[in-house]
Design an enzyme around this catalytic site. Structure first.
Site, PDB file in Angstrom:
ATOM      1  N   GLU A 154      -5.485  47.314  22.463  1.00  0.00           N
ATOM      2  CA  GLU A 154      -5.677  46.327  23.533  1.00  0.00           C
ATOM      3  C   GLU A 154      -6.417  46.835  24.769  1.00  0.00           C
ATOM      4  O   GLU A 154      -5.978  46.633  25.895  1.00  0.00           O
ATOM      5  CB  GLU A 154      -4.303  45.761  23.951  1.00  0.00           C
ATOM      6  CG  GLU A 154      -3.571  45.145  22.776  1.00  0.00           C
ATOM      7  CD  GLU A 154      -2.226  44.532  23.146  1.00  0.00           C
ATOM      8  OE1 GLU A 154      -1.728  44.789  24.246  1.00  0.00           O
ATOM      9  OE2 GLU A 154      -1.677  43.783  22.312  1.00  0.00           O
ATOM     10  N   GLU A 262      -1.042  42.234  12.701  1.00  0.00           N
ATOM     11  CA  GLU A 262       0.222  41.777  13.302  1.00  0.00           C
ATOM     12  C   GLU A 262       0.379  40.270  13.093  1.00  0.00           C
ATOM     13  O   GLU A 262       0.665  39.517  14.016  1.00  0.00           O
ATOM     14  CB  GLU A 262       0.254  42.113  14.809  1.00  0.00           C
ATOM     15  CG  GLU A 262       0.006  43.578  15.094  1.00  0.00           C
ATOM     16  CD  GLU A 262       0.154  43.965  16.568  1.00  0.00           C
ATOM     17  OE1 GLU A 262       0.702  43.167  17.363  1.00  0.00           O
ATOM     18  OE2 GLU A 262      -0.278  45.073  16.928  1.00  0.00           O
TER      19      GLU A 262
HETATM   20  C1  GLA Z   1       1.168  43.706  20.676  1.00  0.00           C
HETATM   21  C2  GLA Z   1       1.444  45.131  20.207  1.00  0.00           C
HETATM   22  C3  GLA Z   1       2.626  45.171  19.293  1.00  0.00           C
HETATM   23  C4  GLA Z   1       3.766  44.324  19.803  1.00  0.00           C
HETATM   24  C5  GLA Z   1       3.297  42.934  20.040  1.00  0.00           C
HETATM   25  C6  GLA Z   1       4.433  42.078  20.477  1.00  0.00           C
HETATM   26  O1  GLA Z   1       0.566  42.952  19.724  1.00  0.00           O
HETATM   27  O2  GLA Z   1       0.365  45.708  19.550  1.00  0.00           O
HETATM   28  O3  GLA Z   1       3.067  46.492  19.184  1.00  0.00           O
HETATM   29  O4  GLA Z   1       4.286  44.862  20.991  1.00  0.00           O
HETATM   30  O5  GLA Z   1       2.307  42.985  21.030  1.00  0.00           O
HETATM   31  O6  GLA Z   1       5.605  42.352  19.790  1.00  0.00           O
END
Ligand code: GLA
Length: 355
Positions: A154, A262
C-alpha cells in the site's frame, strides 16, 4: 475365486472414487490454473471445522496479521515469532505453501521504527538500517519455507491527483527510493523467495495509472520484483469486471506475475455503513453475490496464464475482517463459506462457472 477378487477390487475402486469426489476442494478445480489461498488469524486452529475446511479447499496460506511488523517485532530488541511459527508449521504439516505478509507498510508498524529515543524522527540512514535489519531477520527465519513475500504494501496515494506515492513516514524520512531498498534487502535475505508489491483498488483506473508508473519505475531501476498483488477487497457492486480485466492484463504486460491476494466480496458498497442484515443475509443477496463470484472466477480462469494465485481474506464469513470494518460489529458475508463453514451459493456458482 478370481472373479470374486476382481469384484472386490472394483468395488473398492468405485468407493474410493466416490470418497475423493466428496473430498474435492476448491483448489482441485484450479489445480492447473493458480494457487488457491486463504488468510488465517492466529486462533483458527481452535476450530476443528476451520482446520478441516482449510485442508480441503486451499493449498497456500497467508498469515493475516502474524508477520506484520507490529506483532512480530514489537520493540527494537524484541521479536515475537510464536504466532508466525505456528502458522508456518501448520502449513508444512499439511502441505500448504506460505505467503509472507508484509515487510514494508505504513500501517500496523510501531511508532518506534520511525523515531529516536527522544521522539524525534530518525535519519534516512537509520531508518534504512532498521528496515534492513527487520527484513533480514524475519525473512531469514522462514527462509526456504515461504513461496513469496509482500515486500511493500500500500505505498500508492489515493486520489485523482498525479502524486504517485503515499505520504508515509518511509517516504518522508527516506525518499522515494525506499521501495527499491526494500526489494533489494528482501532479495539479499532470501534470494529464492518471490517478491511482490501489494495494494488495494488496483482495478481502479486512476490507481492503475499510478501503479503502472510505480512498477515500471521499479523495474527500470532493476528492483528485484516478481509480482503484483491486487488485494481484491471488492463488493457486489464494484469494481466492474472490465476494469479488473484491464488491470490483470496491464500488470502482466509489465512482465509481472499477477495475484489476487485478499479477495472478499462485501454485500455493501465501500462507503456504506448501514447494517441491513444483522442476523443473516437474504437468499436474494447471496444469489447476487454468487453471480458476481462466478463471473470473477470465470475471468480469473480466462487469464490463468497471467494469474499465479487467488487468496481469500479469511476462511469463512465468521472470520472476516469486514465484520468490523468500516463499521464495528456489523455482520458481513463476503466469503464462499458461511459462519458454520458450509459452502454458500457463491461456492457452487464458482465451481459451476469453471467446471
Ligand atoms: C490490508 C492489509 C491486510 C489487512 C487488510 C484488512 O488489505 O494488506 O493485511 O490488514 O488490510 O484486514
Amino acid at each position: 475365486m478370481k472373479t470374486l477378487f476382481m469384484l472386490i477390487v472394483s468395488a473398492c475402486l468405485i468407493l474410493s472414487s466416490f470418497a475423493s469426489a466428496e473430498e474435492k476442494g476448491l483448489k482441485d478445480y484450479f489445480q492447473n490454473d493458480f494457487y488457491l489461498g486463504v488468510a488465517l488469524g492466529q486462533n483458527f486452529q481452535e476450530n476443528e471445522q476451520v482446520v478441516t475446511l482449510v485442508k480441503q479447499h486451499f493449498n497456500i496460506l497467508t498469515p493475516e496479521n502474524a508477520m506484520k511488523w507490529q506483532p512480530i517485532h514489537p520493540e527494537p530488541d524484541r521479536y515475537d515469532f510464536k504466532a508466525a511459527d505456528a502458522l508456518v508449521e501448520f502449513a508444512q504439516q499439511n502441505n500448504l505453501k506460505v505467503i509472507g505478509h508484509c515487510l514494508t507498510w505504513h500501517s500496523q508498524t510501531p511508532k518506534w521504527v520511525f523515531e529516536n529515543a527522544d521522539g524525534t524522527p530518525v535519519s534516512r540512514e537509520e531508518l534504512l538500517k532498521r528496515m534492513q535489519e527487520h527484513i533480514t531477520t524475519v525473512m531469514t527465519r522462514y527462509k526456504g519455507k515461504i513461496l513469496g513475500w509482500d515486500v511493500v504494501n500500500e505505498a500508492i496515494k489515493d486520489g485523482d491527483d498525479e502524486v504517485v506515492l503515499r505520504d508515509s513516514p518511509y517516504l518522508k524520512i527516506i525518499g522515494d527510493d525506499y521501495l527499491e531498498y526494500s526489494f533489494r534487502f528482501a532479495k539479499a535475505a532470501d534470494p529464492s523467495a518471490e517478491l511482490y508489491y501489494n495494494d488495494y483498488s488496483m482495478a481502479d483506473p486512476k490507481k492503475r495509472a499510478k501503479a503502472l508508473i510505480l512498477l515500471k519505475g521499479l523495474l527500470d531501476k532493476g528492483a528485484p520484483i516478481d509480482g503484483v498483488g491486487m488485494q481484491g477487497h471488492w463488493n457486489i457492486y464494484d469494481p466492474p469486471l472490465e476494469e479488473i480485466e484491464k488491470s490483470i492484463i496491464a500488470y502482466h504486460n509489465l512482465g509481472l506475475k499477477v495475484m489476487i491476494t485478499e479477495l472478499d466480496l462485501s454485500l455493501y458498497k465501500f462507503e456504506d455503513r448501514s447494517n441491513l442484515y444483522p442476523e443473516s443475509a437474504p437468499d436474494s443477496m447471496l444469489q447476487v453475490q454468487a453471480e458476481h463470484y462466478a463471473a470473477i472466477f470465470a475471468l480469473f480462469k480466462k487469464h490463468s496464464d497471467k494469474i499465479t494465485r487467488v487468496t481469500f481474506w479469511g476462511p469463512t464469513d465468521r472470520y472476516s475482517w469486514l465484520n468490523n470494518f468500516p463499521a464495528r460489529n456489523r455482520r458481513n458475508y463476503p466469503l464462499l463459506f458461511d459462519r458454520e463453514g458450509a459452502p454458500k451459493p457463491a461456492y457452487d456458482a464458482v465451481i459451476k462457472a469453471v467446471e
